[in-house]
Design an enzyme around this catalytic site. Sequence first.
Site, mmCIF file in Angstrom:
data_model
loop_
_atom_site.group_PDB
_atom_site.id
_atom_site.type_symbol
_atom_site.label_atom_id
_atom_site.label_comp_id
_atom_site.label_asym_id
_atom_site.label_seq_id
_atom_site.Cartn_x
_atom_site.Cartn_y
_atom_site.Cartn_z
ATOM 1 N N ASN A 1 -45.533 31.005 -39.778
ATOM 2 C CA ASN A 1 -45.135 31.640 -41.041
ATOM 3 C C ASN A 1 -45.888 30.973 -42.183
ATOM 4 O O ASN A 1 -46.669 30.040 -41.973
ATOM 5 C CB ASN A 1 -43.616 31.572 -41.226
ATOM 6 C CG ASN A 1 -43.117 30.149 -41.294
ATOM 7 O OD1 ASN A 1 -43.392 29.428 -42.241
ATOM 8 N ND2 ASN A 1 -42.398 29.721 -40.258
ATOM 9 N N LYS B 1 -55.714 32.399 -22.136
ATOM 10 C CA LYS B 1 -55.714 33.344 -23.270
ATOM 11 C C LYS B 1 -55.380 34.749 -22.757
ATOM 12 O O LYS B 1 -55.983 35.198 -21.780
ATOM 13 C CB LYS B 1 -57.097 33.319 -23.913
ATOM 14 C CG LYS B 1 -57.175 34.115 -25.164
ATOM 15 C CD LYS B 1 -58.564 34.050 -25.767
ATOM 16 C CE LYS B 1 -58.684 35.114 -26.835
ATOM 17 N NZ LYS B 1 -60.031 35.586 -26.989
ATOM 18 N N ASP C 1 -31.173 26.157 -33.883
ATOM 19 C CA ASP C 1 -31.048 26.077 -35.343
ATOM 20 C C ASP C 1 -30.861 24.597 -35.696
ATOM 21 O O ASP C 1 -29.820 23.999 -35.392
ATOM 22 C CB ASP C 1 -29.859 26.928 -35.825
ATOM 23 C CG ASP C 1 -29.875 27.045 -37.340
ATOM 24 O OD1 ASP C 1 -29.995 26.009 -38.022
ATOM 25 O OD2 ASP C 1 -29.802 28.173 -37.846
ATOM 26 N N ILE C 2 -31.879 24.028 -36.313
ATOM 27 C CA ILE C 2 -31.869 22.579 -36.563
ATOM 28 C C ILE C 2 -30.791 22.205 -37.574
ATOM 29 O O ILE C 2 -30.017 21.265 -37.373
ATOM 30 C CB ILE C 2 -33.270 22.122 -37.020
ATOM 31 C CG1 ILE C 2 -34.257 22.398 -35.885
ATOM 32 C CG2 ILE C 2 -33.285 20.649 -37.427
ATOM 33 C CD1 ILE C 2 -35.704 22.302 -36.258
ATOM 34 N N PHE D 1 -31.743 25.247 -47.081
ATOM 35 C CA PHE D 1 -32.337 26.257 -47.955
ATOM 36 C C PHE D 1 -31.940 27.618 -47.414
ATOM 37 O O PHE D 1 -31.694 27.763 -46.217
ATOM 38 C CB PHE D 1 -33.871 26.142 -47.965
ATOM 39 C CG PHE D 1 -34.368 25.140 -48.970
ATOM 40 C CD1 PHE D 1 -34.290 23.780 -48.711
ATOM 41 C CD2 PHE D 1 -34.907 25.558 -50.179
ATOM 42 C CE1 PHE D 1 -34.731 22.854 -49.639
ATOM 43 C CE2 PHE D 1 -35.361 24.638 -51.116
ATOM 44 C CZ PHE D 1 -35.270 23.286 -50.847
ATOM 45 N N LYS E 1 -24.599 31.885 -45.239
ATOM 46 C CA LYS E 1 -25.428 30.903 -44.535
ATOM 47 C C LYS E 1 -24.847 29.498 -44.675
ATOM 48 O O LYS E 1 -24.809 28.726 -43.721
ATOM 49 C CB LYS E 1 -26.848 30.922 -45.118
ATOM 50 C CG LYS E 1 -27.896 31.259 -44.084
ATOM 51 C CD LYS E 1 -29.263 31.395 -44.680
ATOM 52 C CE LYS E 1 -29.908 32.657 -44.118
ATOM 53 N NZ LYS E 1 -31.240 32.893 -44.629
HETATM 54 N N1 CTP Z 1 -33.185 26.483 -40.190
HETATM 55 C C1 CTP Z 1 -33.236 25.550 -39.170
HETATM 56 N N2 CTP Z 1 -33.528 25.946 -37.900
HETATM 57 C C2 CTP Z 1 -33.757 27.240 -37.627
HETATM 58 C C3 CTP Z 1 -33.733 28.192 -38.663
HETATM 59 C C4 CTP Z 1 -33.436 27.786 -39.937
HETATM 60 O O1 CTP Z 1 -33.016 24.376 -39.433
HETATM 61 N N3 CTP Z 1 -34.051 27.587 -36.394
HETATM 62 C C5 CTP Z 1 -32.810 26.034 -41.528
HETATM 63 C C6 CTP Z 1 -33.898 26.124 -42.576
HETATM 64 O O2 CTP Z 1 -34.605 24.893 -42.648
HETATM 65 C C7 CTP Z 1 -33.100 26.372 -43.840
HETATM 66 C C8 CTP Z 1 -31.894 27.167 -43.354
HETATM 67 O O3 CTP Z 1 -31.793 26.905 -41.963
HETATM 68 O O4 CTP Z 1 -32.600 25.178 -44.380
HETATM 69 C C9 CTP Z 1 -31.951 28.654 -43.563
HETATM 70 O O5 CTP Z 1 -33.171 29.158 -43.088
HETATM 71 P P1 CTP Z 1 -33.525 30.690 -43.332
HETATM 72 O O6 CTP Z 1 -34.901 30.940 -42.829
HETATM 73 O O7 CTP Z 1 -33.181 31.062 -44.732
HETATM 74 O O8 CTP Z 1 -32.454 31.414 -42.448
HETATM 75 P P2 CTP Z 1 -32.347 31.680 -40.923
HETATM 76 O O9 CTP Z 1 -31.347 30.757 -40.346
HETATM 77 O O10 CTP Z 1 -33.688 31.689 -40.286
HETATM 78 O O11 CTP Z 1 -31.695 33.125 -40.941
HETATM 79 P P3 CTP Z 1 -32.357 34.545 -41.322
HETATM 80 O O12 CTP Z 1 -33.807 34.464 -40.892
HETATM 81 O O13 CTP Z 1 -31.554 35.489 -40.542
HETATM 82 O O14 CTP Z 1 -32.210 34.723 -42.799
#
Ligand code: CTP
Length: 407
Positions: free
Chosen positions: A212, A290, A308-309, A326, A340
């Site tokens: 990303n 590949k 999800d960390i 965030f 969230k």
């Molecule tokens: N985050 C994380 N691990 C993941 C996904 C997200 O630690 N696998 C953390 C990000 O570092 C951020 C927060 O979760 O602090 C929210 O991330 P965001 O991208 O806004 O949300 P997602 O959990 O990915 O949900 P969505 O994509 O459905 O909005």
Amino acid sequence: MTTSFSGTRVLLVISGGIAAYKALDLIRRLRERGADVRCILTSGGAQFVTPLSVSALSGNKAHTDLFSLTDEAEMGHIRLARDCDLVIIAPASANLISRAAQGRADDLASTVLLATDKPLLFAPAMNPVMWQNTAVRDNVALLKKRGAHFVGPAAGDMACGETGEGRLAEVADIIAAAARFLAGDGPLKGRKALVTSGPTFEPIDPVRFIGNRSSGKQGHAIAHQLALAGADVTLVSGPVSEPDPPRVTTLHVETAAEMLAACQSALPADIAVCAAAVGDFRAEEIANQKIKKTSDTPMTLHLVHNPDILATLSAGNSRPCLVVGFAAETDGTLENAKKKLVAKGCDWILLNDVSGGKVFGAARNRITLLKKTADGEISAEDWPELDKKDIARDLAGLIGAHFAARP
Ligand code: CTP
């Protein structure tokens, strides 16, 4: 006990004057305390000390020329100006003080003083009559008004045979003044912080990945500001082109699984700030070779969820006392961010609107800070559009105040 400047970076500007030889001792004393020292010599400074002595003592190249192609290729003057915690100007001649006050950019030193966003610490040295001259007094007052700091000059016998105020401050006094910016004596001294930053790259085959647009600017700035507030910081970073922040332990990872493992290795911590844009999915199987383009058959990629960390850290046995996340939302809604905050079990969340990819790589951002309050409610505070470094500084300030208020 000597104060440690370990992990800090100082940019020392040496301008012309007989006291320039004392800058060599200053370099040694800063390095003795663990600071990485980079130096700029003005043309006047180079009349008194040589670039060779400066680079030999600092262990880094002595920079002298704004228009050096080689220097710009190795490290542009803007990076030189920014990639430090403090700029010390010692000795600061009347000429350089005047050029800094006027905002001139006619050599490397003056350009860097204009381009830096770091604290400036001037240690003037000049003839006592020059120091008392209204022109110099006005320039010093103007620089102070703009936020510059001064140490000295000291009074005593001058090399020119006159006596009065104008001697370069003692090296020990310059070090003591620098300690204010480098010693990490802030409100988070003794606290451990963990910060995630940047994107994750989830491999598909040996050459392709799902990634990303996250630049890591915000997370890296937060790690740096927490360190400057005194915390012992571990930054777990995905692949970014941002340099590792000074005085921070940086662990480099690629995938979400590696990021989680690195975070867990850094526990226990008092504070966790999850600023990384972690990939939510990864390929179920990573091809060893590949993947070939097939002519007619449509390609299907099977994806599975990543851990999800933020949620894992929030729910773990070694949960940090303060967990900050965030919420990147393309529709920017408060409701999603509130959900969230609750779903992830964190304490604070910074909502940012990422619609149209406008936040990624940008220097500025507009955020809303959501906090779980003591009575179980959620408060929301809109911040004005700010540079990401200022957001980091303000967030570190709030975290410092949060811990200061704890028993
Ligand atoms: N985050 C994380 N691990 C993941 C996904 C997200 O630690 N696998 C953390 C990000 O570092 C951020 C927060 O979760 O602090 C929210 O991330 P965001 O991208 O806004 O949300 P997602 O959990 O990915 O949900 P969505 O994509 O459905 O909005």
